[in-house]
Design a protein around this motif. Sequence first.
Motif, short mmCIF file in Angstrom:
data_model
loop_
_atom_site.label_atom_id
_atom_site.label_comp_id
_atom_site.label_asym_id
_atom_site.label_seq_id
_atom_site.Cartn_x
_atom_site.Cartn_y
_atom_site.Cartn_z
N ARG A 94 0.83 -1.21 0.00
CA ARG A 94 0.00 0.00 0.00
C ARG A 94 0.86 1.26 0.00
NH1 ARG A 94 -2.94 -3.02 3.83
NH2 ARG A 94 -2.08 -1.80 5.57
N ALA A 95 1.89 1.26 0.85
CA ALA A 95 2.76 2.44 0.95
C ALA A 95 3.48 2.69 -0.37
CB ALA A 95 3.76 2.25 2.08
N ARG A 130 1.14 4.13 -2.92
CA ARG A 130 0.86 5.54 -2.62
C ARG A 130 2.02 6.43 -3.08
NH1 ARG A 130 -1.10 3.63 2.37
NH2 ARG A 130 0.84 4.26 3.40
N ARG A 131 3.24 6.00 -2.76
CA ARG A 131 4.41 6.81 -3.12
C ARG A 131 4.54 6.94 -4.64
NH1 ARG A 131 7.34 3.65 0.67
NH2 ARG A 131 8.63 2.78 -0.99
N GLY A 172 1.74 9.00 -6.16
CA GLY A 172 1.94 10.43 -5.95
C GLY A 172 3.02 10.99 -6.86
N ALA A 218 -6.28 7.96 -6.89
CA ALA A 218 -5.52 8.05 -5.64
C ALA A 218 -6.36 7.68 -4.43
CB ALA A 218 -4.94 9.45 -5.48
N SER A 219 -7.60 8.18 -4.39
CA SER A 219 -8.47 7.90 -3.24
C SER A 219 -9.42 6.74 -3.51
CB SER A 219 -9.29 9.15 -2.89
OG SER A 219 -10.13 9.53 -3.97
N HIS A 220 -9.36 6.19 -4.72
CA HIS A 220 -10.23 5.07 -5.11
C HIS A 220 -11.70 5.44 -4.90
CE1 HIS A 220 -11.40 0.81 -5.67
NE2 HIS A 220 -10.23 0.73 -6.27
#
Length: 221
Positions: free
Chosen positions: A113-114, A117-118, A121, A138-140
Amino acid sequence: MRILLVEDDELLGDGARAGLSQEGYTVDWLKDGLSAEQALRTEKFDIVVLDLGLPRLPGLELLKRIRSRSIDVPVLILTARETIEDRVKGLDCGADDYLTKPFDLDELSARVRALLRRVGGARGEPQLTYANIILDPASHAVEMDKEPVNLSRREFALLQKLLEHPGRVLSREVLTQCLYGWEEDVDSNALEVHIHNLRKKLGGGKFIRTIRGIGYMVEKQ
């Protein structure tokens, strides 16, 4: 999100695939480096979970080859090699993160997950806007007329794939591959069910056209 798991240990691979699948990811599992290299050349994955001690082609050599071809998929190394030298070598070869065995499935999921996200972004994955619909990778999240729309994981992935290619017909094979792993049992009408549910949740969804005998497309605005 589609994950390529490259791990030759049957027990560990089966557990990792089951754990990541429960988190909602589509997981394709390969057990040797050459097969993984071929898959990465021809198909698109969101992340690779890569063991180093692989048959036919070692993990570090696979990593070097895909980076030399500018395949920039995020790679999480999964290995029993835990010295600082091994970590530095893996990161220098192009890995994005490193997790040593034995590991906890919760930590594996958290690192995936991390990493997503990285990387998401850094790539600046944009929102997709179509008429009164906004899809935010990004926020699904999906909104229609500024109201949230509750979609399942596969419905979201299907809508995203269609909105990324307006005016282009996507075959049933391409869309099914986006939603399911290679070894999953898929009902013959599964894709049609997801399309039906999408249309229902999106006010009829008339912009999703059925191209008989081929697949589906979203009309160009």
